[in-house]
Structures are given as C-alpha cells and as structure tokens.
Design a protein around this motif. Structure first.
Motif, PDB file in Angstrom:
ATOM      1  N   GLN A 135     -10.564 -12.112  -2.569  1.00 30.09           N
ATOM      2  CA  GLN A 135     -10.823 -11.020  -3.769  1.00 30.09           C
ATOM      3  C   GLN A 135      -9.944  -9.982  -3.999  1.00 30.09           C
ATOM      4  OE1 GLN A 135     -15.518 -10.374  -2.842  1.00 30.09           O
ATOM      5  NE2 GLN A 135     -15.344 -10.740  -5.159  1.00 30.09           N
ATOM      6  N   PHE A 136      -8.569 -10.143  -3.475  1.00 32.24           N
ATOM      7  CA  PHE A 136      -7.407  -9.109  -3.760  1.00 32.24           C
ATOM      8  C   PHE A 136      -6.170  -9.862  -4.141  1.00 32.24           C
ATOM      9  CE2 PHE A 136     -10.185  -7.156  -0.647  1.00 32.24           C
ATOM     10  CZ  PHE A 136     -10.441  -5.745  -1.293  1.00 32.24           C
ATOM     11  N   HIS A 137      -5.412  -9.328  -5.176  1.00 31.26           N
ATOM     12  CA  HIS A 137      -4.146 -10.030  -5.289  1.00 31.26           C
ATOM     13  C   HIS A 137      -3.327  -9.711  -4.249  1.00 31.26           C
ATOM     14  CE1 HIS A 137      -4.743 -10.633  -9.473  1.00 31.26           C
ATOM     15  NE2 HIS A 137      -5.084  -9.254  -9.915  1.00 31.26           N
ATOM     16  N   GLY A 138      -2.220 -10.696  -3.882  1.00 32.36           N
ATOM     17  CA  GLY A 138      -1.296 -10.532  -2.928  1.00 32.36           C
ATOM     18  C   GLY A 138      -0.424  -9.219  -3.083  1.00 32.36           C
ATOM     19  N   ALA A 139      -0.266  -8.882  -4.467  1.00 27.58           N
ATOM     20  CA  ALA A 139       0.883  -7.882  -4.798  1.00 27.58           C
ATOM     21  C   ALA A 139       0.190  -6.636  -4.310  1.00 27.58           C
ATOM     22  CB  ALA A 139       1.275  -7.822  -6.281  1.00 27.58           C
ATOM     23  N   ASP A 140      -0.993  -6.356  -4.632  1.00 28.24           N
ATOM     24  CA  ASP A 140      -1.837  -5.338  -3.907  1.00 28.24           C
ATOM     25  C   ASP A 140      -1.772  -5.056  -2.605  1.00 28.24           C
ATOM     26  OD1 ASP A 140      -2.582  -4.269  -6.519  1.00 28.24           O
ATOM     27  OD2 ASP A 140      -4.455  -5.326  -6.652  1.00 28.24           O
ATOM     28  N   LEU A 141      -1.832  -6.185  -1.698  1.00 25.69           N
ATOM     29  CA  LEU A 141      -1.642  -5.863  -0.086  1.00 25.69           C
ATOM     30  C   LEU A 141      -0.478  -5.462  -0.032  1.00 25.69           C
ATOM     31  CD1 LEU A 141      -3.175  -9.501   1.021  1.00 25.69           C
ATOM     32  CD2 LEU A 141      -4.388  -7.482   0.287  1.00 25.69           C
ATOM     33  N   VAL A 142       0.599  -5.785  -0.844  1.00 26.09           N
ATOM     34  CA  VAL A 142       2.057  -5.204  -0.569  1.00 26.09           C
ATOM     35  C   VAL A 142       1.900  -3.879  -0.768  1.00 26.09           C
ATOM     36  CG1 VAL A 142       4.346  -5.244  -1.338  1.00 26.09           C
ATOM     37  CG2 VAL A 142       3.187  -7.271  -1.026  1.00 26.09           C
ATOM     38  N   ARG A 143       1.314  -3.241  -1.772  1.00 26.42           N
ATOM     39  CA  ARG A 143       1.186  -1.825  -2.102  1.00 26.42           C
ATOM     40  C   ARG A 143       0.648  -1.395  -0.870  1.00 26.42           C
ATOM     41  NH1 ARG A 143      -2.253  -1.275  -6.464  1.00 26.42           N
ATOM     42  NH2 ARG A 143      -1.603   0.683  -6.648  1.00 26.42           N
ATOM     43  N   THR A 144      -0.338  -1.609  -0.260  1.00 23.15           N
ATOM     44  CA  THR A 144      -1.345  -0.941   0.788  1.00 23.15           C
ATOM     45  C   THR A 144      -0.162  -0.773   2.118  1.00 23.15           C
ATOM     46  OG1 THR A 144      -2.250  -2.889   1.378  1.00 23.15           O
ATOM     47  CG2 THR A 144      -3.209  -1.418  -0.127  1.00 23.15           C
ATOM     48  N   VAL A 145       0.599  -2.131   2.288  1.00 21.50           N
ATOM     49  CA  VAL A 145       1.442  -1.909   3.664  1.00 21.50           C
ATOM     50  C   VAL A 145       2.604  -1.061   3.169  1.00 21.50           C
ATOM     51  CG1 VAL A 145       3.243  -3.226   5.011  1.00 21.50           C
ATOM     52  CG2 VAL A 145       0.951  -4.337   4.258  1.00 21.50           C
ATOM     53  N   ARG A 146       2.982  -0.857   1.820  1.00 23.77           N
ATOM     54  CA  ARG A 146       4.287  -0.106   1.839  1.00 23.77           C
ATOM     55  C   ARG A 146       3.741   1.521   1.851  1.00 23.77           C
ATOM     56  NH1 ARG A 146       7.378  -3.510  -3.205  1.00 23.77           N
ATOM     57  NH2 ARG A 146       8.586  -4.812  -1.821  1.00 23.77           N
ATOM     58  N   ALA A 147       2.636   1.595   1.559  1.00 24.45           N
ATOM     59  CA  ALA A 147       2.035   2.745   1.407  1.00 24.45           C
ATOM     60  C   ALA A 147       1.928   3.306   2.987  1.00 24.45           C
ATOM     61  CB  ALA A 147       0.728   2.939   0.822  1.00 24.45           C
ATOM     62  N   ALA A 148       1.495   2.440   3.743  1.00 22.93           N
ATOM     63  CA  ALA A 148       1.369   2.876   5.159  1.00 22.93           C
ATOM     64  C   ALA A 148       2.902   3.052   5.834  1.00 22.93           C
ATOM     65  CB  ALA A 148       0.692   1.818   6.005  1.00 22.93           C
ATOM     66  N   VAL A 149       3.806   2.153   5.506  1.00 25.88           N
ATOM     67  CA  VAL A 149       5.183   2.534   5.954  1.00 25.88           C
ATOM     68  C   VAL A 149       5.559   3.670   5.498  1.00 25.88           C
ATOM     69  CG1 VAL A 149       7.351   1.497   5.796  1.00 25.88           C
ATOM     70  CG2 VAL A 149       5.310  -0.030   6.184  1.00 25.88           C
ATOM     71  N   SER A 150       5.535   4.071   4.269  1.00 24.15           N
ATOM     72  CA  SER A 150       6.241   5.239   3.378  1.00 24.15           C
ATOM     73  C   SER A 150       5.617   6.595   4.010  1.00 24.15           C
ATOM     74  CB  SER A 150       6.134   5.227   2.120  1.00 24.15           C
ATOM     75  OG  SER A 150       4.987   5.149   1.484  1.00 24.15           O
ATOM     76  N   THR A 151       4.277   6.504   4.256  1.00 20.89           N
ATOM     77  CA  THR A 151       3.770   7.887   4.670  1.00 20.89           C
ATOM     78  C   THR A 151       3.686   8.090   6.058  1.00 20.89           C
ATOM     79  OG1 THR A 151       1.405   6.709   4.376  1.00 20.89           O
ATOM     80  CG2 THR A 151       2.364   7.814   2.610  1.00 20.89           C
ATOM     81  N   GLY A 152       3.568   7.068   6.848  1.00 27.47           N
ATOM     82  CA  GLY A 152       3.108   7.079   8.409  1.00 27.47           C
ATOM     83  C   GLY A 152       1.361   7.470   8.408  1.00 27.47           C
TER      84      GLY A 152
END
Length: 254
Positions: free
Chosen positions: A102-119
């Motif tokens: 029930q999610f777009h692959g692109a939205d999964l990317v956004r959550t991972v990038r948020a984790a990487v960029s913010t720590g």
C-alpha cells in the motif's frame, strides 16, 4: 551517515498476487541507495501461493530472503519475527513495510533518505489519503488519542507500518515487548516518545492494497464491510487489553 547496508523487513499473509510487483518496485527504488540491499519477507503460513511465489522470486531477485513461519501467528508476531530476522543481517538501517503493497516505492526512498540525512532513531511514514473503511480509521484515531495521553505528545498515524529504524533503536524496542504482541507498532510509538527517541515524520501516499481483493484476508471478509467484522471487534478488545498490560498500566515496561 553513509548507508552501506539496507534491510527491508516485511510480514506477508496471502499476498501471492501483489508481492511480485511490490517487491520488484521496492528493489528498483531502494537498490541505488546502498551497495547491499536485502529483502526479508516472513510468510505467516499463507493459505494461497505466497510461499511458492517468494521462493520462485528469490531465484531472480537479488537479496530476497524468504522466511517460512512454523505456524500462523498473525500480523504482529510476524512483523516482530521479520524485524528479528533483519537484525540478524547486521544492517545500517531497517525499513519495515507490510506485504499488501500500500505504498509507492518512491515514498520508501523518501523515508530512508530522511533517516540518513537526519540521523533519526526512527522515521515514520505518515499515511495520507487512506482508503480503509471508516471504522478502521476511527479505531486508529481513538488509539492515537490514548497514545498521546500516555506518551505526552501526539503521534501522527500511530500504527503506521512504514518505519525506518536504526538497528540499536529497534533492538531496544523489541526487547521491551513480548514476541506475540498483537500491535507492536503502537507499543513502539509509545516507547519512542517516553524514551526520548529522535523521531521524524514523512508524509506518504496510502494506496489500495495490491492484488484482486480490496480487503485481503485479515478480517475474514472478502469485500469492504459497512460495520466492523466480528474478527476485528475481537482483535480490538484483545489489543486494548494488551496495550494496558504491556505499555499503559502503572509500572508497565517502558
């Protein structure tokens, strides 16, 4: 942080139709983010062809790790088992998502990038445009009010299944709940607030589940009901009792 190894963990039950498309989309979008990507899918003793589909896909999809549950235990315990299997691979980050796609692959990317960029310790994907029946949305809202009172702050989309965790954070959270917990992500949301975890929220689109059935098999119905099915009512009562016992009562583990 430099992301070298990303693990996606996923509970699945009777998702044979939608899994090939969803797993391919996940791999396509997330593979560029890390040199190593593993996809751990725990099949909760599905009654359709999910097990066979996963093992067939593993021959062609790099990093796919099918795990066959010994017995059917339900969504919560299967999600916990998926997290533990993912931790065993020693990743830099763990992303959890349900097998209904029930999610777009692109939205999964956004959550991972948020984790990487913010720590951050955890990133929640906050669902927008949910098409669940009114009673499921009402139940989520009610649980959200209870969690806000218990945690001392509002948690958007308290039971979202889309989350990205640092391994150390999810290991601590898993140790604080029983392995047969019905609603692990609600417990996690409470504990994250109480422990002062750094939490980030990313708005994501909520899609209809993939496959021919609009509702799946979780609640024992084939089409969207107008009133809560009996199985859902029993689940809600059992979950409320569990929340009180594990996370809400005075002296509960935190």
């Amino acid at each position: 942080m430099q992301l070298e190894h990303l693990v996606v963990v996923m509970p699945a039950y009777n998702e044979a139709e939608g899994l090939p498309e969803f797993l391919s989309e996940i791999s396509e979008h997330l593979a560029p983010l890390a040199p190593r990507l593993d996809l751990v899918v725990v099949d909760d003793r599905s009654t359709d062809a999910t097990r066979q589909v996963l093992h067939d896909l593993a021959a062609d999809l790099p990093g796919l790790v099918p795990v066959d549950a010994d017995v059917n235990r339900g969504h919560g315990p299967t999600a916990i088992a998926a997290y533990r299997s993912g931790l065993g691979l020693e990743p830099d980050l763990i992303l959890h998502v349900d097998g209904d796609g029930q999610f777009h692959g692109a939205d999964l990317v956004r959550t991972v990038r948020a984790a990487v960029s913010t720590g951050a310790d955890v990133v929640h994907g906050v669902r927008r445009g949910r098409q669940d029946p009114w009673f499921r949305r009402a139940l989520t809202a009610g649980v959200g009010l209870v969690v806000a009172a218990a945690a001392g702050r509002r948690v958007p989309d308290v039971n979202t299944p889309l989350r990205v965790y640092r391994p150390e954070a999810i290991a601590e959270l898993l140790d604080a709940i029983p392995d047969d917990a019905l609603v692990p992500h609600v417990h996690f949301s409470i504990a994250e607030a109480r422990r002062g975890y750094q939490v980030r929220y990313v708005e994501v689109a909520s899609l209809p589940r993939r496959g021919s059935s609009a509702t799946g098999t979780m609640w024992g119905v084939e089409r969207s009901p107008k009133l809560p099915p009996k199985r859902l009512r029993r689940f809600a009562v059992a979950s409320a009792a569990e929340l009180w016992r594990v996370s809400l009562r005075p002296g509960a583990r935190r």
